[in-house]
Design an enzyme around this catalytic site. Structure first.
Site, PDB file in Angstrom:
ATOM      1  N   ASP A 186      -4.266   1.460 -49.296  1.00  0.00           N
ATOM      2  CA  ASP A 186      -4.898   1.529 -48.099  1.00  0.00           C
ATOM      3  C   ASP A 186      -5.277   0.362 -47.624  1.00  0.00           C
ATOM      4  OD1 ASP A 186      -4.954   3.950 -50.121  1.00  0.00           O
ATOM      5  OD2 ASP A 186      -6.695   4.740 -48.494  1.00  0.00           O
TER       6      ASP A 186
ATOM      7  N   GLU B 183      -4.362   4.723 -43.369  1.00  0.00           N
ATOM      8  CA  GLU B 183      -5.509   5.741 -42.732  1.00  0.00           C
ATOM      9  C   GLU B 183      -6.803   4.962 -42.557  1.00  0.00           C
ATOM     10  OE1 GLU B 183      -7.418   8.221 -45.262  1.00  0.00           O
ATOM     11  OE2 GLU B 183      -7.812   6.751 -46.641  1.00  0.00           O
ATOM     12  N   ASN B 184      -6.946   3.851 -43.301  1.00  0.00           N
ATOM     13  CA  ASN B 184      -8.203   2.871 -42.902  1.00  0.00           C
ATOM     14  C   ASN B 184      -8.076   1.601 -41.843  1.00  0.00           C
ATOM     15  OD1 ASN B 184      -8.628   3.771 -46.216  1.00  0.00           O
ATOM     16  ND2 ASN B 184      -9.953   4.618 -44.828  1.00  0.00           N
TER      17      ASN B 184
ATOM     18  N   HIS C  69      -8.386  10.438 -43.457  1.00  0.00           N
ATOM     19  CA  HIS C  69      -8.673   9.979 -42.033  1.00  0.00           C
ATOM     20  C   HIS C  69      -7.607   9.787 -40.852  1.00  0.00           C
ATOM     21  CE1 HIS C  69     -12.381   8.823 -44.056  1.00  0.00           C
ATOM     22  NE2 HIS C  69     -11.921   8.172 -44.925  1.00  0.00           N
TER      23      HIS C  69
ATOM     24  N   HIS D 243      -2.030  11.284 -51.985  1.00  0.00           N
ATOM     25  CA  HIS D 243      -3.589  10.798 -51.549  1.00  0.00           C
ATOM     26  C   HIS D 243      -4.522  11.651 -52.122  1.00  0.00           C
ATOM     27  CE1 HIS D 243      -5.633   7.978 -48.880  1.00  0.00           C
ATOM     28  NE2 HIS D 243      -6.201   8.951 -48.598  1.00  0.00           N
TER      29      HIS D 243
ATOM     30  N   HIS E 163      -5.945   6.542 -51.972  1.00  0.00           N
ATOM     31  CA  HIS E 163      -6.984   6.954 -51.758  1.00  0.00           C
ATOM     32  C   HIS E 163      -8.392   6.300 -52.301  1.00  0.00           C
ATOM     33  CE1 HIS E 163     -10.180   9.629 -50.003  1.00  0.00           C
ATOM     34  NE2 HIS E 163     -10.345  10.079 -51.289  1.00  0.00           N
TER      35      HIS E 163
ATOM     36  N   HIS F 173      -8.622   3.547 -53.463  1.00  0.00           N
ATOM     37  CA  HIS F 173      -8.762   2.181 -53.177  1.00  0.00           C
ATOM     38  C   HIS F 173      -8.839   1.320 -54.524  1.00  0.00           C
ATOM     39  CE1 HIS F 173     -10.344   2.488 -48.744  1.00  0.00           C
ATOM     40  NE2 HIS F 173      -9.308   3.515 -48.993  1.00  0.00           N
TER      41      HIS F 173
END
Ligand SMILES: [Fe+2]
Ligand SMILES: [Fe+2]
Length: 277
Positions: free
Chosen positions: A12, A43-44, A72, A155, A180, A182
């Site tokens: 991510d 997604e981030n 996200h 994820h 997901h 991290h």
């Protein structure tokens, strides 16, 4: 026929600090590691949550071949158009069919080998989604028969979901790599059927943080229940990712390696790419 394909999944990408280190490092990483295909979870990427069209194009133009998403995915609604029209991005395949975006994509690696990429969400601490095992089966059934190199970005929060997916797809895809949380896990391996597996590859972003966010903000909300804006942290950026080498004739992984790129290493890689130009 190529003897192998070298793939990289970057975890991510968190906010601007995450994007900056990725943009600096990826061109040099492609050279240094002889990468044929680079995937990153985005997604981030926009302010810590979601993705915008500009950031999509920025990441793709720095040498990332495909972006995967996660819970996200729809945080920025301006990304819907990109999700509907662009081939280099996928949304979780176990979302409803009506959800914007594609469930999988098939692209060509730098050495011309075709690579399929898809993305799925787990079901622990996640929005309610369809069964990830059945959704994976459905994607595989739809892929062209002559595509052997297949990467899943799973994820999910729970390592149990992730291990289940690895076993479910062992011998049927080239790699099941997680995102997901991290936080990278130290369990990278090649499963008996030839699938590269790791519960989580980690993130690209500020390491001095809580999952990429400013420590004191998260601490304050956790202690007091007063909502704060979880600003993206800035200190000590790193890229976490995992490299997989695949035999394109069988789709089996032949090597898997965890990778960390520090800020200093990213500067060296950027220099390497500049000299090569
Ligand atoms: Fe994330
Ligand atoms: Fe996520």
């Amino acid at each position: 026929m190529e003897t192998h394909v070298r793939l990289l999944l970057i975890g991510d990408i968190v906010g601007k600090p995450g994007r900056q280190i990725v943009l600096r490092a990826v061109p040099g990483l492609r050279i240094q590691e002889g990468l044929d295909f680079v995937v990153a979870n985005a997604e981030n990427a926009a302010g810590g949550s979601g993705l915008t069209p500009d950031i999509y194009h920025e990441l793709i133009s720095c040498g990332i071949d495909c972006l995967t998403m996660g819970d996200h995915v729809y945080r920025r609604r301006e990304i819907y158009g990109v999700l509907e029209t662009e081939a280099r991005i996928v949304r979780p395949a176990n979302y409803p069919d009506e959800a914007p975006g594609r469930r999988y994509t098939v692209l060509r690696a730098r050495n011309q080998v075709r690579v399929a990429v898809f993305n799925l969400l787990g079901r622990v601490f996640m929005p309610p989604v369809d069964c990830f095992l059945r959704a994976a089966d459905r994607v595989l059934a739809e892929l062209p028969d002559d595509v052997h190199v297949i990467l899943l970005d799973f994820h999910a929060e729970a390592t149990s979901d992730k291990q289940l997916m690895g076993r479910h797809l062992d011998g049927r895809v080239s790699a099941v790599l997680g995102t997901h949380t991290h936080v990278p896990t130290a369990d990278e391996q090649i499963l008996p059927g030839g699938t590269a597996f790791q519960c989580d590859v980690g993130m690209a972003g500020p390491h001095e943080s809580i999952l990429g966010r400013r420590i004191e903000r998260v601490m304050e909300t956790t202690r007091t229940f007063r909502p704060t804006h979880f600003e993206v942290a800035t200190a000590e950026c790193r890229i976490h990712g995992t490299l997989v080498e695949v035999d394109p004739t069988t789709g089996r992984a032949t090597a898997v390696r965890r990778m960390v790129v520090s800020q200093a290493e990213a500067e060296r890689l950027s220099e390497l790419a500049r000299k090569k130009d």
